[in-house]
Design an enzyme around this catalytic site. Structure first.
Site, PDB file in Angstrom:
ATOM      1  N   LYS A  79       0.925  -1.150   0.124  1.00  0.00           N
ATOM      2  CA  LYS A  79       0.030   0.021   0.051  1.00  0.00           C
ATOM      3  C   LYS A  79       0.717   1.409   0.012  1.00  0.00           C
ATOM      4  O   LYS A  79       2.080   1.268   0.752  1.00  0.00           O
ATOM      5  CB  LYS A  79      -0.852  -0.031   1.217  1.00  0.00           C
ATOM      6  CG  LYS A  79      -2.030   1.352   1.197  1.00  0.00           C
ATOM      7  CD  LYS A  79      -2.813   0.880   2.759  1.00  0.00           C
ATOM      8  CE  LYS A  79      -3.665   2.008   2.790  1.00  0.00           C
ATOM      9  NZ  LYS A  79      -4.709   2.016   3.768  1.00  0.00           N
ATOM     10  N   SER A 154      -9.728   2.105   2.918  1.00  0.00           N
ATOM     11  CA  SER A 154      -8.705   2.824   2.158  1.00  0.00           C
ATOM     12  C   SER A 154      -7.728   2.071   1.380  1.00  0.00           C
ATOM     13  O   SER A 154      -7.291   2.453   0.071  1.00  0.00           O
ATOM     14  CB  SER A 154      -8.046   3.789   2.698  1.00  0.00           C
ATOM     15  OG  SER A 154      -7.186   3.189   4.016  1.00  0.00           O
ATOM     16  N   SER A 178      -9.894  -0.417   7.087  1.00  0.00           N
ATOM     17  CA  SER A 178      -9.129  -0.091   5.917  1.00  0.00           C
ATOM     18  C   SER A 178      -8.493  -1.294   5.354  1.00  0.00           C
ATOM     19  O   SER A 178      -8.208  -1.428   4.062  1.00  0.00           O
ATOM     20  CB  SER A 178      -8.386   1.017   5.649  1.00  0.00           C
ATOM     21  OG  SER A 178      -9.019   2.001   5.334  1.00  0.00           O
TER      22      SER A 178
HETATM   23  N1  GLN Z   1     -13.165   4.442   6.515  1.00  0.00           N
HETATM   24  C1  GLN Z   1     -12.662   4.747   7.397  1.00  0.00           C
HETATM   25  C2  GLN Z   1     -12.077   6.408   7.492  1.00  0.00           C
HETATM   26  O1  GLN Z   1     -12.401   6.810   6.308  1.00  0.00           O
HETATM   27  C3  GLN Z   1     -11.531   4.029   7.836  1.00  0.00           C
HETATM   28  C4  GLN Z   1     -10.297   4.178   7.161  1.00  0.00           C
HETATM   29  C5  GLN Z   1      -9.059   3.511   7.356  1.00  0.00           C
HETATM   30  O2  GLN Z   1      -9.069   2.465   8.135  1.00  0.00           O
HETATM   31  N2  GLN Z   1      -7.798   3.881   7.174  1.00  0.00           N
HETATM   32  O3  GLN Z   1     -11.492   6.967   8.219  1.00  0.00           O
END
Ligand code: GLN
Length: 488
Positions: A79, A154, A178
């Site tokens: 990532k 994400s 994410s």
């Molecule tokens: N969807 C969540 C957010 O927008 C989690 C994102 C994540 O785990 N990096 O913060």
């Protein structure tokens, strides 16, 4: 070289590499070609064939010398939140466009040390803020199961790349879901370990008290191999790193599940859970009964509060972490400005996307004098209660199971102008994040539109080996995780 190389699991590919039926160089070339052929998915942000092949040749030399390290020569991709010297690191943001780190993050260097070969960097929501990958400053990522749908976020590039067999495995990060949610949306397996298990050193910070790295692959068996390579103390570099020795997470994969108590939180099956996801999760739970497990009703009464609590704490920490992007130290700098303050303002206005700006503003607000007690402090108190609720629940069960997300992957564009709709979809992943507990997503069949559904498993602190065991037994008994998107 076999044409089906990309269908092999990490474990199978590692075995073939050790048996010398394929070389690490051939494997790397094969996957680099696939990444290029499927560039339209938008999964990769950067590749560097020269660097990849250099790593592959080094792995081949180790294999030739008789080294039998378990992951030696197996390709994976990272990532684009992990800083790397071989590839640029953007965190999905224009702010870091073209940034090259002078060092590798701990996770990346541990994985490199295990002999794995890095194929490049994977797309993600900007600074890991999002649930659909549509917040990437570079491009959206398409879901390989249906190109008109999001891959989740994400870590959307990671999930799409693994599902499309552009890499056997990938790293991801999970702050509020994410790893788990994109894994669910793309029909792959992913695990977020206990907070502090994997070092955060060199992970571009979003919300430091929540951020955690973990592997994404097609099976629990593969995730166990990868997690063993990623975790371990890094006390000098990450002040929240746990002083717990590295573990072999594969050791108990095959333990029987007789008598296992699976807690079923009633709040995870309430209104708001779509019927297709409920049916798929129920079917997976029935499989567990056949495997000898017992389903125990439990309650996590503050599940709904996890959304406002998370969306106060995460932006608060983000607003502080992102203050470093000021145009001075690294990344983007505005070209036209009158003085220093103007340079800061223009740099940040140009470099950050809408969602990041929204969170900086929310975070600054909840931390400001006069609102700190009303919002941030209250959120911290409820966060503790959410963690306590889990400890109460674990008195009557060994693991907790439920859906990862209320629906299957939605259509690209469907929620992109509605941040709150995105936030609400995080309801089932946020509680474990706030508590710092390990959680995973395991493929559990299909819902609307033939889209994958993920079963979430949550364990108590440091119970990753148990989670992987529970997931692996399901994958031995069913083949949902082996399904492949059409045309891949
Ligand atoms: N969807 C969540 C957010 O927008 C989690 C994102 C994540 O785990 N990096 O913060």
């Amino acid at each position: 070289m076999t044409t089906e190389l990309h269908d092999l699991s990490v474990a199978q590919l590692a075995a073939q590499l050790r048996a010398k039926t394929v070389s690490a160089t051939e494997a790397a070339q094969h996957f680099l070609q696939r990444a290029e052929a499927h560039a339209g998915l938008g999964a990769f942000l950067a590749t560097n064939a020269e660097a990849t092949l250099m790593q592959a040749r080094a792995a081949d030399a180790r294999i030739a010398a008789g080294d039998s390290a378990p992951l030696l020569g197996v390709p994976l991709a990272h990532k684009d939140i992990f800083v790397t010297t071989d590839f640029p690191t953007t965190a999905g943001s224009k702010m870091l466009d073209g940034y090259r780190s002078p060092f590798d993050s701990t996770v990346v260097s541990k994985i490199a040390g295990s002999g794995m070969v890095s194929l490049g960097k994977l797309n993600c929501d900007e600074f890991a803020m999002g649930s659909s990958n549509e917040n990437s400053a570079f491009s959206a990522v398409k879901n390989p199961w249906d190109l008109s749908r999001v891959p989740g976020g994400s870590s959307g590039g990671s999930a799409a790349a693994v599902a499309a067999r552009l890499t056997p495995a990938a790293t991801g990060t999970d702050t509020g879901g994410s790893i788990r949610q994109p894994a669910a949306f793309c029909g792959i397996t992913g695990i977020k370990p206990t907070y502090g298990r994997a070092s955060r050193y060199g992970m571009v910070a979003f919300a430091s008290s929540l951020d955690q790295a973990g592997p994404m692959a097609r099976s629990a068996e593969d995730c166990a191999l990868l997690l063993s390579a990623m975790c371990g103390p890094d006390l000098d570099r990450d002040s929240t790193s746990l002083d717990v020795p590295a573990e072999d997470f594969s050791r108990s994969l095959n333990d029987p599940l007789d008598g296992l108590r699976i807690g079923i939180p009633k709040e995870f099956f309430a209104e708001g859970l779509s019927a297709d996801v409920r049916a798929a999760v129920d079917a997976a739970l029935q499989e567990y009964k056949k495997l000898g497990a017992k389903l125990v009703p439990i309650s996590l009464p503050r599940t709904e509060l996890s959304i406002p609590v998370y969306y106060i704490i995460a932006p608060a920490e983000a607003s502080s972490n992102l203050s470093r992007f000021d145009g001075v130290k690294f990344g983007h700098r505005a070209t036209d400005y009158t003085d220093l303050l103007d340079m800061y303002k223009k740099t940040r206005a140009e470099g950050f996307g809408d969602e990041v700006k929204r969170r900086i503003m929310i975070g600054t607000y909840v931390l400001s004098h006069g609102y700190y007690d009303a919002y941030y402090l209250q959120a911290q108190k409820i966060r503790r209660m959410i963690a306590d609720d889990f400890q109460q629940a674990f008195k009557s069960c060994d693991v907790i199971a439920g859906p990862v997300a209320p629906t299957v992957a939605w259509k690209l564009g469907e929620k992109s102008s509605d941040p709150v709709a995105n936030y609400l979809a995080d309801i089932f992943t946020l509680p474990a994040s706030l508590a710092g507990l390990p959680g995973m997503s395991v493929p559990a069949g299909f819902g609307t539109g033939g889209m994958p559904v993920g079963l979430q498993l949550i364990g108590n602190y440091l119970q990753e080996a148990k989670l992987l065991n529970v997931a692996h037994r399901l994958q031995q008994a069913t083949d949902w995780h082996a399904a492949k998107p059409e045309g891949i």
